[in-house]
Structure formats: C-alpha cells, structure tokens
Design an enzyme around this catalytic site. Structure first.
Site, PDB file in Angstrom:
ATOM      1  N   ARG A   1       0.826  -1.223   0.000  1.00  0.00           N
ATOM      2  CA  ARG A   1       0.000   0.000   0.000  1.00  0.00           C
ATOM      3  C   ARG A   1       0.854   1.265   0.000  1.00  0.00           C
ATOM      4  NH1 ARG A   1      -4.851  -2.079   3.929  1.00  0.00           N
ATOM      5  NH2 ARG A   1      -6.185  -2.764   2.224  1.00  0.00           N
TER       6      ARG A   1
ATOM      7  N   LYS B   1     -18.968 -16.500   1.139  1.00  0.00           N
ATOM      8  CA  LYS B   1     -20.408 -16.365   1.310  1.00  0.00           C
ATOM      9  C   LYS B   1     -21.101 -15.583   0.203  1.00  0.00           C
ATOM     10  CE  LYS B   1     -20.273 -16.695   6.258  1.00  0.00           C
ATOM     11  NZ  LYS B   1     -20.460 -16.019   7.517  1.00  0.00           N
TER      12      LYS B   1
ATOM     13  N   GLY C   1      -8.850  -7.689  -1.352  1.00  0.00           N
ATOM     14  CA  GLY C   1      -9.150  -8.785  -0.434  1.00  0.00           C
ATOM     15  C   GLY C   1      -8.402 -10.054  -0.780  1.00  0.00           C
TER      16      GLY C   1
ATOM     17  N   GLY D   1     -13.298  -3.958   0.404  1.00  0.00           N
ATOM     18  CA  GLY D   1     -14.661  -3.485   0.695  1.00  0.00           C
ATOM     19  C   GLY D   1     -15.090  -2.385  -0.259  1.00  0.00           C
TER      20      GLY D   1
HETATM   21  P1  AMP Z   1     -14.491 -13.720   1.006  1.00  0.00           P
HETATM   22  O1  AMP Z   1     -13.899 -12.873   2.082  1.00  0.00           O
HETATM   23  O2  AMP Z   1     -15.983 -13.814   1.047  1.00  0.00           O
HETATM   24  O3  AMP Z   1     -13.954 -13.368  -0.370  1.00  0.00           O
HETATM   25  O4  AMP Z   1     -14.031 -15.206   1.313  1.00  0.00           O
HETATM   26  C1  AMP Z   1     -12.700 -15.620   1.285  1.00  0.00           C
HETATM   27  C2  AMP Z   1     -12.606 -16.953   1.981  1.00  0.00           C
HETATM   28  O5  AMP Z   1     -13.434 -17.872   1.324  1.00  0.00           O
HETATM   29  C3  AMP Z   1     -11.234 -17.569   1.994  1.00  0.00           C
HETATM   30  O6  AMP Z   1     -10.743 -17.537   3.318  1.00  0.00           O
HETATM   31  C4  AMP Z   1     -11.458 -18.994   1.514  1.00  0.00           C
HETATM   32  O7  AMP Z   1     -10.813 -19.975   2.297  1.00  0.00           O
HETATM   33  C5  AMP Z   1     -12.945 -19.139   1.657  1.00  0.00           C
HETATM   34  N1  AMP Z   1     -13.488 -20.183   0.764  1.00  0.00           N
HETATM   35  C6  AMP Z   1     -13.388 -20.245  -0.562  1.00  0.00           C
HETATM   36  N2  AMP Z   1     -13.961 -21.380  -1.012  1.00  0.00           N
HETATM   37  C7  AMP Z   1     -14.423 -22.054   0.051  1.00  0.00           C
HETATM   38  C8  AMP Z   1     -15.083 -23.301   0.238  1.00  0.00           C
HETATM   39  N3  AMP Z   1     -15.389 -24.094  -0.798  1.00  0.00           N
HETATM   40  N4  AMP Z   1     -15.404 -23.675   1.505  1.00  0.00           N
HETATM   41  C9  AMP Z   1     -15.096 -22.871   2.536  1.00  0.00           C
HETATM   42  N5  AMP Z   1     -14.463 -21.688   2.435  1.00  0.00           N
HETATM   43  C10 AMP Z   1     -14.131 -21.287   1.209  1.00  0.00           C
END
Ligand code: AMP
Length: 402
Positions: free
Chosen positions: A36, A198, A355, A378
């Site tokens: 950064r 999610k 992220g 974000g």
């Molecule tokens: P996000 O912050 O929503 O972009 O989520 C990132 C996280 O999603 C990472 O820490 C990954 O380990 C998790 N992730 C990706 N695919 C899966 C999966 N199939 N099952 C559980 N966690 C997951």
C-alpha cells in the site's frame, strides 16, 4: 473519471493534506508488507516534485478509542522514508498543537506523516469538529485512499466541507478509472468471476453485475448454496441456509437477462478440512456423497472458466475459488490467477478486486502481470454494487463542484 485530480490544481508551496491508506501489517515495529505504501508513491512523488508541503494522514488497524503504541504509524514513516529516499517527519498526534506546529514548519517538498487518525474516535464518527481541525492543517485536500473511500469518516468526507479544492490522487484515479470502465463501458465480452466464502456479502454485487456482464462465473464456498437451491446434496460444504431462496432468485433472474450465470460442473471434496492427510476426490457438482466437503473447483470447471476468460475483453475477479490458504485446495484459485495473466498478455483488461483474490494473486507473484489489482476489498465491492462511495462523492467534479 469525472473528478478533479492533482494534475488539475496548483500544488506549489501549498500545504497539501493527503488521505492515504497506510493500513499495513506491522510486526515487531517493522512494516511486513509495503504494497500500500508503494501504491501511494506516484502521488507523493508528484506532490514533492511540485514543491507542495505534504501532510500525510491514515488510519492503522482498529485501536480502541485512544492512543495505543501497537497501532502507531511511526514504523510506516521509517519505511516510507526508505522508499522515497527522503526524510519523513512524524507528528505524535493528527490534530492539536503538535500537528499544527509540524505542518506549519514544513518547507516546500517536505513530507510529514501524522499519527493514526483512529486514536481519536471522532474520526470514524465523521465528527465535524474533528474534521475541521484536520482541515486546518492544509490548504488543499487530496484523497488517495481508495480502500477507505466507502466509509464517510472525518478524514474522507467531513474534512472536504472545510477545505477546498478536494481532489483525487493518482491511485484513487487509477482505481476509479479501471472499475468505472468495467461497469460503464467494458470491452466485451465482459466476464465476472465471483468466489469467496459467502453469498451474503456479494448478493448486491451479483445483482448489479448480472445487468452488465456477458458471463458471470461463480466458484468458491458460495457455489454450494446455489447447488443446494438446485436440490443437490452438498454434504458438509459451506451453506447459507437463509440464502437458498435468494440463490434461486438469482438463477431465475439470470435466465431472464442476457447474461449467463455459470456454476462449477465439478468440485474437489474432502472428508475433513483440517486434517492435512485427509483424502481428496473430484466429483461432479451433483455427485457429492454423504458428508463430504467441497473445497475447490474441479479440473473440468477450471477448463470451462478458462475458456470464458480466454475469449473475454474485460475480466473482473473477486473472491477465491476454494480454500486457497491450504495449498492442496488452491489449484482452482491459482489457475484462475494464471488465466488472468494470459488474458492480460493478449490485451484483455483484467481487474482483481481487493481482499483474498488480491492476496492470492500476490502470493503467486502475479500481481504485476494483471492490468489492475485493487487496493480496496470493501470499497471495490461497494463500487461493483453500484453504490456511490462517500469519499469519492466528496471530491470536486470536473467542470463544477461536487
Ligand atoms: P471472502 O472474504 O468472502 O472473499 O471469502 C474468502 C474466503 O473464502 C477464503 O478464506 C477462503 O478460504 C474461503 N473459501 C473459498 N472457497 C471455500 C469453500 N469451498 N469452503 C469454505 N471456504 C471457502
């Protein structure tokens, strides 16, 4: 981008109050990742070369309502000084007599970093008294902190009510140019890839993008809630029970739009996410047995996704395709990262939202080979949702005011 930038205003001899994003990891008093800082250098360099008196301000971490040495920006001043090859002065507070004196003593081309803005709880409350005190340090305001532009804080929004002109730095401009181009005027076909844990955090992004993209590829943990909505067994894979109907709605919505929504056709499953020796198996999306856990996209899905990426004019990616922190489940994520690099080589515009996907690209050493890796997770998500970012809205428009 329709905002004024540092190229549009007079900088010489001016006390320039600059909001940067220096929220970097620090261990043992040393900066452990200076990405950064490096990203903000073009703006700082331009200000120094133009003879501005540069006052930098940032937050760092989440201190609890008061000064805490653990969250001091002092180590950042040291690292920035090394990167710039110039002294960087440091003020122990971001407002009050210490800050006033340090800012007032600056000569043309000199640099000052203020202590962590969040040592004052008024920063996050967008307190106008605090914003006015910050504003009194400078004569012009520059926002180069895209990563916090989605928050209306005193240093990103309130401050602009007391100091004008308020313009964008080069990093802010670059972020807005890339993301804005993707949403408003993408080179087609326009492909978006969404993954991560999610659906809940990304529903608004999916809805907004469905109207704009030609193809939306979905991977990562969020795919399993879509599978559930289709009636598949998903074993013990990640599920957001309360989002199943929303996933159905999104699939229906996609059918009524011109954009294609594509889910994985195969997945990597394991019986135990935490056992390093657990077995893995590749199964079709509809063929997950018993209580298996889906941890990555499978090889047929990788090929299908790469085919779309290979023919795209613009690709935007946010969210890993699997549990990429574990190298055994990172193949899908790294294959997509590599796919973006090849696409960039043949002239496609590739954008990685901040992220975890940005972390994955950096981990693979590929960040330099992508058109643009956003510094704001974000903020880039909110931008892709179609929201106006308060820190951007507060800056002066070209040819008029805000
Ligand atoms: P996000 O912050 O929503 O972009 O989520 C990132 C996280 O999603 C990472 O820490 C990954 O380990 C998790 N992730 C990706 N695919 C899966 C999966 N199939 N099952 C559980 N966690 C997951």
């Amino acid at each position: 981008m329709n905002k004024l930038t540092i190229d549009d205003i007079d900088l010489t001899g001016k006390r320039a109050l600059v909001r940067v994003d220096f929220n970097v990891p620090i261990e043992g008093g040393k900066v452990t990742d200076d990405t950064r800082l490096v990203a903000s250098i073009p703006t700082i360099q331009k200000l120094v070369q133009s003879g501005a008196r540069v006052i930098l301000m940032s937050h760092l971490g989440r201190p609890k309502g008061g000064p805490d040495p653990k969250y001091s920006l002092r180590p950042v001043a040291e690292r920035l000084s090394k990167l710039m090859g110039l002294p960087v002065k440091f003020a122990n507070d971001c407002i009050g007599p210490t800050a006033q004196e340090a800012a007032g003593n600056l000569k043309n081309g000199e640099l000052l970093l203020l202590e962590n803005l969040r040592f004052h709880p008024q920063e996050e409350k967008n307190d106008l008294g605090f914003a006015k005190e910050l504003a009194s340090l400078g004569e012009i305001y520059i926002n180069d902190a895209f990563g916090t532009a989605h928050r209306a804080h005193a240093s990103t929004e309130g401050v602009t009510r007391f100091i004008q002109p308020a313009v964008a730095g080069y990093l802010m401009k670059k972020e807005l140019d890339y993301l804005g181009m993707a949403l408003e005027d993408p080179v087609r076909p326009f492909v978006a890839i969404l993954g991560g844990a999610k659906i809940s955090g990304k529903i608004d992004v999916i809805s907004n993008l469905l109207d704009k993209v030609d193809t939306l590829l979905i991977g990562g943990g969020m795919a399993f809630t879509f599978f559930k909505a289709r009636g598949y067994n998903i074993g013990k894979s990640l599920l957001e029970e309360d989002k199943i109907s929303e996933a159905s709605n999104i699939m229906m919505l996609a059918e009524s739009r011109k954009s294609e929504l594509i889910l994985p056709i195969d997945v990597v499953v394991t019986p135990d996410l935490n056992d390093p020796n657990s077995s893995t198996e590749i199964v079709s999306a509809a063929g997950i047995k018993g209580e298996m856990i889906g941890v990555d996209i499978g090889p047929r899905t990788i090929d299908a996704f790469l085919e779309h990426i290979n023919s795209a004019g613009t690709v935007i990616w946010n969210g890993p395709m699997g549990v990429f922190e574990n190298p055994r489940f990172a193949q899908g994520t790294f294959a997509i990262a590599q796919g973006l690099v090849s696409a960039t080589d043949r002239g496609c515009i590739t954008i990685v939202g901040g992220g975890d996907s940005a972390a994955a690209v950096a981990k693979a050493g590929l960040a330099e080979k992508i058109s643009h890796v956003s510094t704001g997770g974000g903020a880039s998500l909110e931008f892709l949702e179609g929201k106006t970012l308060p820190g951007v809205a507060a800056l002066n428009n070209k040819g008029g005011n805000r």
